[in-house]
Design a protein around this motif. Structure first.
Motif, PDB file in Angstrom:
ATOM      1  N   ALA A  48       5.668  10.081  -1.449  1.00 43.33           N
ATOM      2  CA  ALA A  48       4.908   8.850  -1.253  1.00 43.33           C
ATOM      3  C   ALA A  48       5.068   8.355   0.174  1.00 43.33           C
ATOM      4  N   LEU A  49       4.007   7.751   0.694  1.00 45.21           N
ATOM      5  CA  LEU A  49       4.013   7.182   2.032  1.00 45.21           C
ATOM      6  C   LEU A  49       3.702   5.700   1.917  1.00 45.21           C
ATOM      7  N   SER A  50       4.681   4.880   2.300  1.00 41.56           N
ATOM      8  CA  SER A  50       4.490   3.435   2.290  1.00 41.56           C
ATOM      9  C   SER A  50       3.848   3.011   3.603  1.00 41.56           C
ATOM     10  N   ILE A  51       2.758   2.252   3.508  1.00 42.28           N
ATOM     11  CA  ILE A  51       1.996   1.873   4.691  1.00 42.28           C
ATOM     12  C   ILE A  51       2.110   0.363   4.911  1.00 42.28           C
ATOM     13  N   PRO A  52       2.746  -0.057   6.004  1.00 40.12           N
ATOM     14  CA  PRO A  52       2.897  -1.499   6.261  1.00 40.12           C
ATOM     15  C   PRO A  52       1.553  -2.213   6.273  1.00 40.12           C
ATOM     16  N   ARG A  53       1.517  -3.367   5.663  1.00 40.60           N
ATOM     17  CA  ARG A  53       0.247  -4.098   5.562  1.00 40.60           C
ATOM     18  C   ARG A  53      -0.239  -4.596   6.922  1.00 40.60           C
ATOM     19  N   ASP A  54       0.678  -4.627   7.923  1.00 41.99           N
ATOM     20  CA  ASP A  54       0.317  -5.102   9.260  1.00 41.99           C
ATOM     21  C   ASP A  54      -0.159  -3.970  10.178  1.00 41.99           C
ATOM     22  N   THR A  55      -0.360  -2.761   9.647  1.00 40.95           N
ATOM     23  CA  THR A  55      -0.791  -1.625  10.464  1.00 40.95           C
ATOM     24  C   THR A  55      -2.139  -1.935  11.131  1.00 40.95           C
ATOM     25  N   ILE A 109       0.864  -1.188   0.000  1.00 42.45           N
ATOM     26  CA  ILE A 109       0.000   0.000   0.000  1.00 42.45           C
ATOM     27  C   ILE A 109       0.893   1.227   0.000  1.00 42.45           C
ATOM     28  N   MET A 110       0.691   2.123  -0.960  1.00 45.22           N
ATOM     29  CA  MET A 110       1.482   3.349  -1.015  1.00 45.22           C
ATOM     30  C   MET A 110       0.596   4.525  -1.411  1.00 45.22           C
ATOM     31  N   LEU A 111       0.604   5.559  -0.582  1.00 40.52           N
ATOM     32  CA  LEU A 111      -0.122   6.794  -0.861  1.00 40.52           C
ATOM     33  C   LEU A 111       0.835   7.752  -1.562  1.00 40.52           C
ATOM     34  N   VAL A 112       0.500   8.140  -2.795  1.00 42.33           N
ATOM     35  CA  VAL A 112       1.379   8.953  -3.623  1.00 42.33           C
ATOM     36  C   VAL A 112       0.746  10.318  -3.869  1.00 42.33           C
ATOM     37  N   SER A 113       1.507  11.383  -3.606  1.00 40.73           N
ATOM     38  CA  SER A 113       1.038  12.746  -3.856  1.00 40.73           C
ATOM     39  C   SER A 113       1.900  13.368  -4.951  1.00 40.73           C
ATOM     40  N   TYR A 114       1.254  13.752  -6.044  1.00 47.63           N
ATOM     41  CA  TYR A 114       1.955  14.309  -7.204  1.00 47.63           C
ATOM     42  C   TYR A 114       1.644  15.795  -7.295  1.00 47.63           C
ATOM     43  N   ASP A 115       2.671  16.615  -7.119  1.00 45.73           N
ATOM     44  CA  ASP A 115       2.563  18.071  -7.237  1.00 45.73           C
ATOM     45  C   ASP A 115       2.855  18.436  -8.684  1.00 45.73           C
TER      46      ASP A 115
END
Length: 261
Positions: A41-48, A27-33
């Motif tokens: 980008a923010l990588s989110i561990p799947r075990d969160t 899972i990765m949240l990507v912000s494009y300016d």
């Protein structure tokens, strides 16, 4: 529903799903300016650990159980969970099978990358998971990687046991994120040019049956303009702040530090 794009920034949740298509392996949240040609980008561990559906569980379950009624709603469930976790509005999502990611990269051509010698013994990244039909075998050193090998690099978290000892990154997800960041920068430097930009709509349509997204072809064309001005030095990848749980829960979780996030 999508959120109106504000201030020239587009936020996209990118997900890689496991073989059965239920849980998110990445899972990765990507912000494009778009105005400043920057990507964060923010990588989110799947075990969160999060409250999902009707109980606390790992965020990768949000894809399979996306509502309080337990109805599977797929990527929208993960979008809701990540937006709630980060307080960031998400405009679009792209939900890939790993085969789709591999095909995307193959459409661009091989990527040259230095595979790290993680344990300083010349073995590199070797891992087998028959249940996922996942077999990783990447030798250390400078390699020309095809799409499947690139996916193996991005998915590698731990190696096979040798003499009863499980091989992992020395610093866990911190090291894994660093490798992923280096790979994304290599991909951008080697592939993101004007000739690729013109191919993006074609590639998008080629892999459309291997992904779920709320992006249209017209939107892909609109947002891809100017991508060739994004350079690797303008890309930053972060990992969701937090720590692994102890034995206080029924499983091992990544506990998000909300203040740091």
């Amino acid at each position: 529903a999508t959120v109106e794009v504000m201030g020239g920034k587009v936020n996209v949740l990118v997900m890689g799903v496991d073989k059965d298509g239920l849980r998110t392996d990445a899972i990765m949240l990507v912000s494009y300016d778009m105005e400043n040609h920057q990507v964060k980008a923010l990588s989110i561990p799947r075990d969160t650990r999060m409250y999902i559906g009707s109980k606390y569980q790992k965020i990768n379950a949000a894809h399979a159980i996306g509502s309080s009624k337990g109805k599977p709603i797929g990527p929208q469930g993960t979008v809701e969970a990540v937006s709630r976790l980060t307080n960031v509005p998400i405009n679009y999502y792209v939900d890939f099978t790993f085969e789709g990611i591999a095909n995307c990269i193959d459409a661009m051509g091989p990527v040259t990358f230095e595979i790290p010698d993680l344990n300083n013994d010349g073995v590199g990244m070797v891992y087998d998971d028959p249940e996922q039909d996942l077999h990783i075998n990447l030798k250390p050193g400078l390699q020309e990687l095809n799409g499947e090998q690139c996916v193996h690099l991005l998915r590698y978290r731990k190696g096979n046991k040798i003499n009863g000892v499980r091989r992992t990154y020395a610093n866990g997800d911190i090291d894994r994120i660093k490798v992923q960041q280096d790979f994304v920068k290599a991909l951008v430097d080697q592939k993101l040019n004007s000739s690729l930009i013109t191919k993006i709509p074609e590639i998008f349509e080629q892999v459309s049956n291997e992904m779920r997204t709320n992006l249209t072809v017209a939107e892909v064309i609109k947002y891809s303009k100017g991508l060739d001005q994004v350079k690797s030095e303008n890309i930053q990848i972060f990992s969701l702040p937090g720590n692994f749980s102890g034995d206080e829960y029924d499983a091992s979780y990544w506990i998000c530090d909300l203040d740091a996030t």
